[in-house]
Design a protein around this motif. Sequence first.
Motif: not given
Length: 129
Positions: A1-6, A28-33, A75-77
Amino acid sequence: QVQLVESGGGWVQPGGSLRLSCAGSGFSFDDYSIGWFRQAPGKEREGVSCISSSGSSTFYRDSVKGRFTIARDNAKKTVYLQMNALKPEDTAVYSCAAAPAGDLYCSGTQFYIGKYGDFGQGTQVTVSS
């Protein structure tokens, strides 16, 4: 599940700088723009900048070119938005969102805004004297 925190928003005087961060988890962070968006009171949300999954392509809306810089550390996502020479019209809630399929939805000339989802909660940026 995608989670993003600003994070990183705040108040700054015109001409000042802020650096926003967008931390990802659960995918998989490095598969996404990753794209940065903003929404000012009474206005529609607009795309500000995006960076491809590899970091090789970036896009900026005209009003922020030369002032904002987007970068990512897989590396730090985390994706960063360095904002310099801020103006009162940059005042908005800034949020980040993700688009799958590698580099497909962010190029040097196109920011496919409609392909981005899973928005974070946003961080307030206020530019005033």
